[in-house]
Design an enzyme around this catalytic site. Sequence first.
Site, PDB file in Angstrom:
ATOM      1  N   ARG A 129       0.745  -1.175   0.059  1.00  0.00           N
ATOM      2  CA  ARG A 129      -0.070   0.095   0.038  1.00  0.00           C
ATOM      3  C   ARG A 129       0.615   1.198   0.155  1.00  0.00           C
ATOM      4  NH1 ARG A 129      -2.626  -3.353   3.468  1.00  0.00           N
ATOM      5  NH2 ARG A 129      -4.607  -4.228   2.422  1.00  0.00           N
ATOM      6  N   LYS A 151       3.276  11.332 -11.188  1.00  0.00           N
ATOM      7  CA  LYS A 151       2.475  10.590 -12.009  1.00  0.00           C
ATOM      8  C   LYS A 151       3.232   9.451 -12.308  1.00  0.00           C
ATOM      9  CE  LYS A 151      -0.584  13.771 -14.823  1.00  0.00           C
ATOM     10  NZ  LYS A 151      -0.746  13.979 -16.306  1.00  0.00           N
ATOM     11  N   GLU A 193      10.153  19.241 -24.350  1.00  0.00           N
ATOM     12  CA  GLU A 193       9.386  19.643 -23.217  1.00  0.00           C
ATOM     13  C   GLU A 193      10.046  20.817 -22.583  1.00  0.00           C
ATOM     14  OE1 GLU A 193       6.546  17.744 -22.388  1.00  0.00           O
ATOM     15  OE2 GLU A 193       7.071  15.723 -23.189  1.00  0.00           O
ATOM     16  N   LYS A 235       7.683  23.429 -13.620  1.00  0.00           N
ATOM     17  CA  LYS A 235       6.724  21.974 -13.502  1.00  0.00           C
ATOM     18  C   LYS A 235       6.258  21.966 -12.143  1.00  0.00           C
ATOM     19  CE  LYS A 235       5.433  17.270 -14.317  1.00  0.00           C
ATOM     20  NZ  LYS A 235       5.488  16.022 -15.108  1.00  0.00           N
ATOM     21  N   GLU A 245      -4.456  17.458 -11.386  1.00  0.00           N
ATOM     22  CA  GLU A 245      -4.830  17.741 -12.738  1.00  0.00           C
ATOM     23  C   GLU A 245      -6.268  18.014 -12.888  1.00  0.00           C
ATOM     24  OE1 GLU A 245      -2.578  16.102 -15.974  1.00  0.00           O
ATOM     25  OE2 GLU A 245      -4.218  16.652 -17.184  1.00  0.00           O
ATOM     26  N   ARG A 249      -2.657  22.269 -14.513  1.00  0.00           N
ATOM     27  CA  ARG A 249      -1.832  21.343 -14.760  1.00  0.00           C
ATOM     28  C   ARG A 249      -2.112  20.924 -16.076  1.00  0.00           C
ATOM     29  NH1 ARG A 249       0.823  16.217 -11.262  1.00  0.00           N
ATOM     30  NH2 ARG A 249       1.971  15.680 -12.644  1.00  0.00           N
ATOM     31  N   ASN A 253      -0.017  20.036 -21.272  1.00  0.00           N
ATOM     32  CA  ASN A 253      -0.080  19.125 -22.113  1.00  0.00           C
ATOM     33  C   ASN A 253      -0.172  19.905 -23.609  1.00  0.00           C
ATOM     34  OD1 ASN A 253      -0.418  16.854 -20.828  1.00  0.00           O
ATOM     35  ND2 ASN A 253      -2.568  17.528 -20.068  1.00  0.00           N
ATOM     36  N   HIS A 256       0.351  18.205 -26.727  1.00  0.00           N
ATOM     37  CA  HIS A 256       0.550  16.629 -26.664  1.00  0.00           C
ATOM     38  C   HIS A 256      -0.888  15.973 -27.169  1.00  0.00           C
ATOM     39  CE1 HIS A 256       3.749  17.261 -23.963  1.00  0.00           C
ATOM     40  NE2 HIS A 256       3.551  16.021 -23.538  1.00  0.00           N
ATOM     41  N   HIS A 260       0.236  13.099 -29.145  1.00  0.00           N
ATOM     42  CA  HIS A 260      -0.348  11.959 -28.913  1.00  0.00           C
ATOM     43  C   HIS A 260      -0.952  11.149 -29.957  1.00  0.00           C
ATOM     44  CE1 HIS A 260      -0.608  12.720 -24.188  1.00  0.00           C
ATOM     45  NE2 HIS A 260       0.797  12.111 -24.570  1.00  0.00           N
ATOM     46  N   HIS A 273       8.130  10.341 -28.257  1.00  0.00           N
ATOM     47  CA  HIS A 273       7.229  11.309 -27.764  1.00  0.00           C
ATOM     48  C   HIS A 273       7.630  12.571 -27.999  1.00  0.00           C
ATOM     49  CE1 HIS A 273       4.443  12.808 -24.954  1.00  0.00           C
ATOM     50  NE2 HIS A 273       5.416  13.446 -24.085  1.00  0.00           N
TER      51      HIS A 273
HETATM   52  N1  LIG Z   1       5.044  10.383 -15.102  1.00  0.00           N
HETATM   53  C1  LIG Z   1       4.978  11.458 -16.144  1.00  0.00           C
HETATM   54  O1  LIG Z   1       4.770  12.852 -15.732  1.00  0.00           O
HETATM   55  C2  LIG Z   1       5.555  11.468 -17.445  1.00  0.00           C
HETATM   56  C3  LIG Z   1       5.756  12.857 -18.290  1.00  0.00           C
HETATM   57  C4  LIG Z   1       6.273  12.693 -19.417  1.00  0.00           C
HETATM   58  C5  LIG Z   1       6.615  11.263 -19.936  1.00  0.00           C
HETATM   59  N2  LIG Z   1       6.213  10.186 -19.273  1.00  0.00           N
HETATM   60  C6  LIG Z   1       6.432   8.969 -19.826  1.00  0.00           C
HETATM   61  O2  LIG Z   1       7.922   8.679 -19.847  1.00  0.00           O
HETATM   62  C7  LIG Z   1       8.527   7.718 -21.008  1.00  0.00           C
HETATM   63  C8  LIG Z   1       9.356   8.278 -21.861  1.00  0.00           C
HETATM   64  O3  LIG Z   1      10.550   8.691 -21.135  1.00  0.00           O
HETATM   65  P1  LIG Z   1      12.036   8.698 -22.089  1.00  0.00           P
HETATM   66  O4  LIG Z   1      11.950   9.657 -22.850  1.00  0.00           O
HETATM   67  O5  LIG Z   1      12.891   8.964 -20.592  1.00  0.00           O
HETATM   68  O6  LIG Z   1      12.163   7.279 -22.542  1.00  0.00           O
HETATM   69  P2  LIG Z   1      12.801   5.899 -21.802  1.00  0.00           P
HETATM   70  O7  LIG Z   1      12.649   5.693 -20.604  1.00  0.00           O
HETATM   71  O8  LIG Z   1      12.516   4.978 -22.678  1.00  0.00           O
HETATM   72  O9  LIG Z   1      14.450   6.364 -22.386  1.00  0.00           O
HETATM   73  C9  LIG Z   1      14.696   6.364 -23.439  1.00  0.00           C
HETATM   74  C10 LIG Z   1      16.028   5.737 -23.896  1.00  0.00           C
HETATM   75  O10 LIG Z   1      17.270   6.053 -23.500  1.00  0.00           O
HETATM   76  C11 LIG Z   1      17.890   4.982 -22.721  1.00  0.00           C
HETATM   77  N3  LIG Z   1      18.624   5.689 -21.703  1.00  0.00           N
HETATM   78  C12 LIG Z   1      18.057   6.266 -20.418  1.00  0.00           C
HETATM   79  N4  LIG Z   1      19.049   7.097 -19.884  1.00  0.00           N
HETATM   80  C13 LIG Z   1      20.244   6.993 -20.640  1.00  0.00           C
HETATM   81  C14 LIG Z   1      21.396   7.338 -20.598  1.00  0.00           C
HETATM   82  N5  LIG Z   1      22.084   8.405 -19.612  1.00  0.00           N
HETATM   83  N6  LIG Z   1      22.512   7.036 -21.489  1.00  0.00           N
HETATM   84  C15 LIG Z   1      22.035   6.244 -22.808  1.00  0.00           C
HETATM   85  N7  LIG Z   1      20.662   5.793 -22.884  1.00  0.00           N
HETATM   86  C16 LIG Z   1      19.831   6.238 -21.837  1.00  0.00           C
HETATM   87  C17 LIG Z   1      16.804   4.262 -22.347  1.00  0.00           C
HETATM   88  O11 LIG Z   1      17.281   2.812 -21.863  1.00  0.00           O
HETATM   89  C18 LIG Z   1      15.916   4.056 -23.652  1.00  0.00           C
HETATM   90  O12 LIG Z   1      16.403   3.193 -24.228  1.00  0.00           O
HETATM   91  C19 LIG Z   1       7.053   7.292 -21.725  1.00  0.00           C
HETATM   92  O13 LIG Z   1       6.466   6.232 -21.250  1.00  0.00           O
HETATM   93  C20 LIG Z   1       6.043   8.623 -21.082  1.00  0.00           C
HETATM   94  O14 LIG Z   1       4.724   7.893 -21.038  1.00  0.00           O
HETATM   95  C21 LIG Z   1       5.879  10.359 -18.162  1.00  0.00           C
HETATM   96 ZN   LIG Z   2       5.346  14.995 -22.539  1.00  0.00          ZN
END
Ligand SMILES: NC(=O)c1ccc[n+]([C@@H]2O[C@H](COP(=O)([O-])OP(=O)(O)OC[C@H]3O[C@@H](n4cnc5c(N)ncnc54)[C@H](O)[C@@H]3O)[C@@H](O)[C@H]2O)c1
Ligand SMILES: [Zn+2]
Length: 371
Positions: A129, A151, A193, A235, A245, A249, A253, A256, A260, A273
């Site tokens: 939990r 999130k 972003e 942020k 949100e 918040r 987007n 987005h 999306h 993304h």
């Molecule tokens: N929680 C939130 O508020 C929020 C906001 C925006 C995005 N997201 C989520 O985040 C995800 C995207 O995140 P992302 O863009 O970091 O993608 P990711 O986590 O897939 O990382 C991108 C790639 O880079 C690699 N990588 C990570 N750090 C590295 C480094 N220092 N050197 C070399 N390679 C590295 C990873 O292994 C992966 O292959 C999506 O799933 C999205 O939905 C969440």
């Molecule tokens: Zn985003």
Amino acid sequence: MNADSPRKTLSVDLGERSYPIHIGPGLLDDGSLLRPHLAGRQVMIVTNETVAPLYLESLKRGLIGGAESDLDVRELILPDGEHTKTLASVERIWDALLAAGFNRRCTLIALGGGVIGDMTGYAAACYQRGVAFIQVPTTLLSQVDSSVGGKTGVNHPRGKNMIGAFWQPRAVLIDTATLKSLPARELTAGLAEVIKYGLIRDLDFLAWLEANMAALRELDDALLIDAILRSCTIKARVVVEDETEQGVRALLNLGHTFGHAIEAHQGYGNWLHGEAVGTGMAMAASLSRRLGWLDDDEVTRVTTLLEAAGLPLAAPSEMDAEAFIERMRLDKKNLDSRLRLVLLRTLGDACVHDDTPPTLLDEFLRDYPRT
Ligand SMILES: NC(=O)c1ccc[n+]([C@@H]2O[C@H](COP(=O)([O-])OP(=O)(O)OC[C@H]3O[C@@H](n4cnc5c(N)ncnc54)[C@H](O)[C@@H]3O)[C@@H](O)[C@H]2O)c1
Ligand SMILES: [Zn+2]
């Protein structure tokens, strides 16, 4: 990294759930930033196959420290990729925690990009939990966006991020040196972003980005720290105003809804993304122009900056107006049947708009440039 490298700290003020965000090069090696946030002795670092060989050892070394440590530090190395952001991967985290006999006073540390951060956070939100959780984001996108704000979640076969929870970390440790190993395309995606924050809330920051984009892409340490600090500050402010949100918040987007639609239509991973959001912001600026809110020069400022970051402007040629509309209607940001878009009243001031006339939107989508 030398010991007197620049460092910045900012705080996300959420009452007793407030937490610090530490930013600087070489922070991974400094366990003193993490140790105060551990709930007890039991620590599970969750990372993936790409990030583990790069940074797991230095994080562990920093955490355990030189002297005798009574910490019980375990690690779980998951496969890489957005397609692994599933409940099955989260189950692996829970399995590992149970197999290790970890109790309610354990701490999960997410070492990696947004995929690892979102899954680990969700695992922490549900394990017994809710247990403590620390973010160590290693992509620009996760450093300026996903690691801040609480999130967490996973994808469902029927929709991205459809299963999740709000669960705030105890601390966020942003080591800017990790960006040196990040592929250029991922860096550019993260810059989308960063630009977003300037566009929605901060005209000064936007001008600063215009002046410094080239040097940022060269990974100038001091500039990176500033860009990440300013992004996280915006942020954090928005999250504090509206944690779950209900209102402001939603401005995060910007770009987005279009983005999306592009990501989903093109298949996740084909457009990153951030790339889709880059095009989405160019589209939002262009639609804001049609509504008479921005002028041509302002739209040009937006597109010039996006291009300077290396982001695509044109929508995919495979997507006609109908494809956009259909995808956008499925977006979970639409609370009822109305299409909600975040648009720009002016640069540095975004708003949620849910009464764009359908014919205007349709015409806009037909006319918008394609690849
Ligand atoms: N929680 C939130 O508020 C929020 C906001 C925006 C995005 N997201 C989520 O985040 C995800 C995207 O995140 P992302 O863009 O970091 O993608 P990711 O986590 O897939 O990382 C991108 C790639 O880079 C690699 N990588 C990570 N750090 C590295 C480094 N220092 N050197 C070399 N390679 C590295 C990873 O292994 C992966 O292959 C999506 O799933 C999205 O939905 C969440
Ligand atoms: Zn985003």
